[in-house]
Design an enzyme around this catalytic site. Structure first.
Site, PDB file in Angstrom:
ATOM      1  N   CYS A 148      11.655  29.747  27.482  1.00 34.36           N
ATOM      2  CA  CYS A 148      13.149  29.131  27.890  1.00 34.36           C
ATOM      3  C   CYS A 148      14.046  29.943  28.449  1.00 34.36           C
ATOM      4  CB  CYS A 148      13.487  28.762  26.518  1.00 34.36           C
ATOM      5  SG  CYS A 148      12.087  27.563  25.517  1.00 34.36           S
ATOM      6  N   ASP A 191      43.251  51.118  53.465  1.00 35.01           N
ATOM      7  CA  ASP A 191      44.605  52.006  52.709  1.00 35.01           C
ATOM      8  C   ASP A 191      43.995  53.034  51.927  1.00 35.01           C
ATOM      9  OD1 ASP A 191      46.612  52.126  50.541  1.00 35.01           O
ATOM     10  OD2 ASP A 191      47.754  51.036  51.744  1.00 35.01           O
TER      11      ASP A 191
END
Length: 453
Positions: free
Chosen positions: A34, A418
């Site tokens: 499951c 940057d």
């Protein structure tokens, strides 16, 4: 990747849907596996074992739960987060490479021998490439059984099975019912939905919430090429060039899934189309993990709050992504024999682009795509692909980073120039692609290469 059984069991006991697709649990007393969020009564810990993939559970002799449908979940984010051989192989297997080229073709694309590839996958994932591909075929077959009225013979060959007998045996082994029963069950539980247009297939593509669908569609709309793509509020469509023929897809995000309408030339392309669309929309991401880490930084916290569940747009084709990144203008592509609303045209092939006027540097890249010496696909290693792309003078480092982010779904590629932000971004690993997406979307962001936004 090693599973922590105790942590996994706690997820099962809590029915935590965040872990659906990351692993499955199998119950020895019932012989069923499951998804973690299965609503059935939680089994006792001593009766449970855990597997990374459905294929591993099937190899161990378990069959899929018909209540929670453990194959109908988002894929594991591990396949993008990890850059090892097993993860790269999984990305290609879900694209249908084994069905098209066999295990030898998969091994060749990854650059390893069949024996080594099988050994690594069996050790890492509990199943070899054939078993993993078999699970993929079973999933594709279930979709066709439940969403179309095709004969089972047509479903078998469309899903990639070599024979109807192999198809029937696999469906019975994986789902513990025959195809007729599987279709009847789907018809009984199917909600009232709008019928698909003639020749089309309606699917539901699950994702892990939150999902910033509006922001993603806005990004795709800004980059849309008329005829090839069409975007409108809440809806996006595009044409696809798939291994067995062209296709079109329309996507409408909802609260729990993306409604997907596919029109295929050849049904054998179903699995490949679904895999590529999921990659385009980044549907296998783990947004909770991303938001938790990035939201802890004061700089990014307001951006995460404004756009929870941000996604990084992916790619439906490696060569297309290179061409879109490299060239500001593209020649018209081939016309579809039958248009699908505003979708009328396929993206041009590298060979078609090569026939147009190009600078020498750009021609070198396009020629390499056309002759296959530059092969950009989802199974490539991140560092190797960046290095190969950067070896072409026409491709800047920012372009290479953009291509790799999209084609590989790489979650940790930094695309901001940057220096101060670059230093700070080390704390944002392994989710720097998502940090970049937040910064690119921020008005007035400085020192960001918007050419690759």
């Amino acid at each position: 990747m090693l599973l922590d059984p105790e942590r996994a069991y706690r997820s099962v006991a809590a029915r935590d849907a965040r872990f659906d697709g990351c692993f499955v649990f199998a119950v020895r007393t019932t012989g069923i596996y499951c998804r973690p969020s299965c609503p059935a009564v939680t089994p006792k810990r001593r009766n449970v074992e855990f597997h990374l993939t459905a294929a591993a559970a099937q190899t161990a002799g378990f069959r899929a739960c018909r209540r929670c449908l453990p194959d109908a979940v988002p894929g594991s984010p591990e396949w993008n987060l990890r850059a090892d051989l097993a993860a790269r192989a999984m990305r290609l297997i879900t694209d249908g490479v084994v069905e098209r080229d066999g295990v030898p073709g998969l091994a060749t694309r990854l650059g390893y021998s069949e024996r080594h590839l099988t050994r690594v996958l069996t050790t890492e994932l509990g199943a070899g490439p054939l078993a993993l591909a078999r699970a993929h075929r079973a999933h594709a077959a279930r979709l066709l059984i439940e969403t179309t009225e095709l004969t089972f013979a047509d479903v078998a060959f469309a899903a990639g099975f070599a024979s109807v007998r192999q198809f029937n045996d696999t469906i019975r082994a994986v789902f513990a019912v025959n195809p007729t029963q599987l279709r009847a069950e789907a018809q009984r539980r199917r909600r009232k939905e709008l019928p698909a247009p003639p020749g089309a297939i309606n699917l539901r593509l699950p994702f892990r919430p939150p999902f910033d669908a509006a922001g993603l569609l806005e990004t795709l709309a800004a980059q849309a090429i008329p005829g090839i793509e069409h975007a409108e509020p809440g809806r996006y469509g595009r044409t696809l060039r798939l291994p067995h023929g062209p296709a079109t897809v329309w996507l409408e995000p909802g609260p729990t899934h993306v409604a997907c309408t596919l029109t295929l030339t050849d049904l054998r392309d179903l699995g490949s189309a679904v895999s590529r669309v999921r990659r385009l929309l980044d549907l296998d991401a783990d947004p909770c993990a991303v938001d938790e880490l990035l939201g802890a930084d004061p700089l990014l916290a307001p951006l995460v709050t404004a756009a929870p569940g941000i996604r990084v747009p992916g790619s439906v084709d490696g060569a297309e992504t290179v061409l879109r990144t490299l060239l500001p203008d593209l020649p018209p592509g081939e016309q579809l024999s039958t248009s699908d609303g505003q979708l009328t045209t396929l993206f041009p092939t590298p060979a078609a682009v090569l026939a147009t006027g190009l600078s020498a540097e750009r021609r070198e890249v396009v020629a390499a795509l056309a002759d296959g010496s530059l092969d950009v696909h989802s199974g490539r290693d991140t560092d190797e692909l960046i290095a190969e792309l950067s070896g072409y003078p026409a491709i800047t480092p920012m372009m290479a980073a953009e291509i790799v982010t999209r084609v590989l779904g790489a979650p940790d590629v930094w695309r901001v120039s940057d220096p101060a932000l670059t230093a700070r971004s080390r704390a944002w690993r392994p989710w720097r692609s998502y940090a970049t997406a937040h910064l690119l979307r921020t008005p007035g962001a400085e020192n960001v290469d918007r050419r690759t936004a």
